[in-house]
Design a protein around this motif. Structure first.
Motif, PDB file in Angstrom:
ATOM      1  N   THR A   1      48.613  21.365  51.992  1.00  0.00           N
ATOM      2  CA  THR A   1      48.175  21.223  50.604  1.00  0.00           C
ATOM      3  C   THR A   1      47.461  22.477  50.124  1.00  0.00           C
ATOM      4  OG1 THR A   1      47.943  18.827  50.877  1.00  0.00           O
ATOM      5  CG2 THR A   1      46.808  19.826  49.021  1.00  0.00           C
ATOM      6  N   ASN A   2      46.548  22.993  50.936  1.00  0.00           N
ATOM      7  CA  ASN A   2      45.832  24.216  50.559  1.00  0.00           C
ATOM      8  C   ASN A   2      46.792  25.393  50.423  1.00  0.00           C
ATOM      9  OD1 ASN A   2      43.488  22.738  50.687  1.00  0.00           O
ATOM     10  ND2 ASN A   2      42.778  23.588  52.620  1.00  0.00           N
TER      11      ASN A   2
ATOM     12  N   GLU B   1      55.450  15.938  55.799  1.00  0.00           N
ATOM     13  CA  GLU B   1      55.661  16.065  54.365  1.00  0.00           C
ATOM     14  C   GLU B   1      56.586  14.976  53.838  1.00  0.00           C
ATOM     15  OE1 GLU B   1      53.801  18.936  56.156  1.00  0.00           O
ATOM     16  OE2 GLU B   1      55.959  18.807  56.565  1.00  0.00           O
TER      17      GLU B   1
ATOM     18  N   LEU C   1      53.466  19.131  46.436  1.00  0.00           N
ATOM     19  CA  LEU C   1      52.017  19.217  46.236  1.00  0.00           C
ATOM     20  C   LEU C   1      51.484  17.921  45.639  1.00  0.00           C
ATOM     21  CD1 LEU C   1      49.363  20.712  46.291  1.00  0.00           C
ATOM     22  CD2 LEU C   1      50.009  21.844  44.147  1.00  0.00           C
ATOM     23  N   GLN C   2      52.163  17.391  44.655  1.00  0.00           N
ATOM     24  CA  GLN C   2      51.729  16.132  44.042  1.00  0.00           C
ATOM     25  C   GLN C   2      51.753  14.998  45.067  1.00  0.00           C
ATOM     26  OE1 GLN C   2      54.472  15.800  40.751  1.00  0.00           O
ATOM     27  NE2 GLN C   2      53.126  16.906  39.344  1.00  0.00           N
TER      28      GLN C   2
ATOM     29  N   LEU D   1      50.003  25.242  49.615  1.00  0.00           N
ATOM     30  CA  LEU D   1      50.787  25.070  48.395  1.00  0.00           C
ATOM     31  C   LEU D   1      49.991  25.486  47.166  1.00  0.00           C
ATOM     32  CD1 LEU D   1      52.440  21.615  49.204  1.00  0.00           C
ATOM     33  CD2 LEU D   1      53.616  23.828  49.082  1.00  0.00           C
ATOM     34  N   ARG D   2      48.709  25.149  47.144  1.00  0.00           N
ATOM     35  CA  ARG D   2      47.864  25.552  46.013  1.00  0.00           C
ATOM     36  C   ARG D   2      47.750  27.073  45.945  1.00  0.00           C
ATOM     37  NH1 ARG D   2      43.333  21.018  47.488  1.00  0.00           N
ATOM     38  NH2 ARG D   2      44.235  19.250  46.333  1.00  0.00           N
TER      39      ARG D   2
ATOM     40  N   HIS E   1      58.236  22.693  45.291  1.00  0.00           N
ATOM     41  CA  HIS E   1      56.806  22.969  45.390  1.00  0.00           C
ATOM     42  C   HIS E   1      55.960  21.940  44.651  1.00  0.00           C
ATOM     43  CE1 HIS E   1      52.979  24.837  44.281  1.00  0.00           C
ATOM     44  NE2 HIS E   1      53.075  25.498  45.424  1.00  0.00           N
ATOM     45  N   ARG E   2      56.210  21.739  43.373  1.00  0.00           N
ATOM     46  CA  ARG E   2      55.352  20.860  42.585  1.00  0.00           C
ATOM     47  C   ARG E   2      55.386  19.425  43.095  1.00  0.00           C
ATOM     48  NH1 ARG E   2      56.549  20.828  36.366  1.00  0.00           N
ATOM     49  NH2 ARG E   2      58.585  20.211  37.196  1.00  0.00           N
TER      50      ARG E   2
ATOM     51  N   ALA F   1      50.911  28.584  44.544  1.00  0.00           N
ATOM     52  CA  ALA F   1      51.016  28.431  43.090  1.00  0.00           C
ATOM     53  C   ALA F   1      50.272  29.546  42.374  1.00  0.00           C
ATOM     54  CB  ALA F   1      50.480  27.073  42.663  1.00  0.00           C
TER      55      ALA F   1
ATOM     56  N   GLU G   1      48.820  15.376  47.497  1.00  0.00           N
ATOM     57  CA  GLU G   1      47.545  15.072  46.844  1.00  0.00           C
ATOM     58  C   GLU G   1      47.364  13.564  46.667  1.00  0.00           C
ATOM     59  OE1 GLU G   1      46.787  19.139  44.204  1.00  0.00           O
ATOM     60  OE2 GLU G   1      47.890  17.443  43.313  1.00  0.00           O
TER      61      GLU G   1
END
Length: 235
Positions: free
Chosen positions: A87-88, A188, A176-177, A90-91, A172-173, A94, A180
């Motif tokens: 998660t970190n 994943e 990540l969603q 992926l952020r 990606h989006r 972005a 989260e």
């Protein structure tokens, strides 16, 4: 859409029983993770490989990464769990202009025997899929469920069961969603499934295993040496 790889490598590898994180254990003269990253770098369709390290990782700088220069981007944002590290990562991606619809192939640092052909098969099969997909292997062994006393409680039918591997490839989006919303998953695909989606299964083979215990290092060495000999014979 661009394709990126993300390799979470912030764990301690406690089941290996040593002081050094398992991603840095020696394998054929290089740290284990070097072989993992070299396989990903050998896939032209992947634009860049992001490596997520712990903020206090001191081992990375002790090794020579020049053979992979230009393909790696180190992100020192590792978390307490694999899901948190991904998660970190992926952020951070972005913030580096990775687009929402770009593909991200998340791969375990400890799967050092990944063959580039397996990655290419995943990309080829999943590239037009609306959800994404993962490498996996159909379960061949008989499965037993244990009771509290470590005796067989039941035999589990293996029909339709697959053993999940990596890379796991999602946009990606959406990934990540999903993470989260579902931070407690072990891979994943589990987060994507929690959204009600069904990732595609792409058959791989047992050589793409995760080094977990000390004996696994010897098996990984044998597989990699065998490939080297085969390549030398063909050339």
């Amino acid at each position: 859409m661009t394709r990126y790889a993300l390799v979470p490598a912030a764990g301690s590898g406690s089941r290996m029983g040593g002081e050094k994180p398992k991603q840095y254990l020696p394998l054929l003269g290089r740290p284990l993770i070097h072989h993992t990253l070299a396989s990903l770098c050998a896939v032209p369709a992947i634009a860049k490989i992001f490596v997520v390290l712990a903020a206090d990782d001191a081992d990375w700088a002790r090794h020579d990464w020049s053979l992979l220069a230009g393909r790696l981007e180190v992100l020192r944002c590792g978390g307490a769990t694999r899901a948190e590290s991904v998660t970190n990562g992926l952020r951070a991606m972005a913030a580096m202009a990775v687009a929402a619809d770009d593909w991200v192939l998340v791969h375990d640092a400890a799967r050092a025997c990944l063959a580039p052909a397996q990655v290419e098969a995943l990309i080829r099969t999943v590239g037009d899929d609306p959800v994404g997909g993962i490498l996996a292997v159909p379960v061949a062994d008989t499965l037993k469920r244990a009771g509290a006393d470590q005796r067989v409680q039941a035999t589990v039918p293996r029909d339709g069961l697959w053993q999940a591997q990596t890379p796991q490839m999602f946009r990606h989006r959406q990934l990540l969603q999903a993470l989260e919303c579902c931070p407690d998953v072990t891979d994943e695909a589990g987060a994507i499934e929690a959204l009600g989606l069904a990732p595609r299964l792409v058959a791989a083979d047992a050589t793409n295993f995760k080094v977990t215990y000390p004996a696994d290092l010897r098996l990984a060495e044998w597989i990699l040496r065998s490939r080297q000999l085969s390549s030398a014979e063909q050339s």
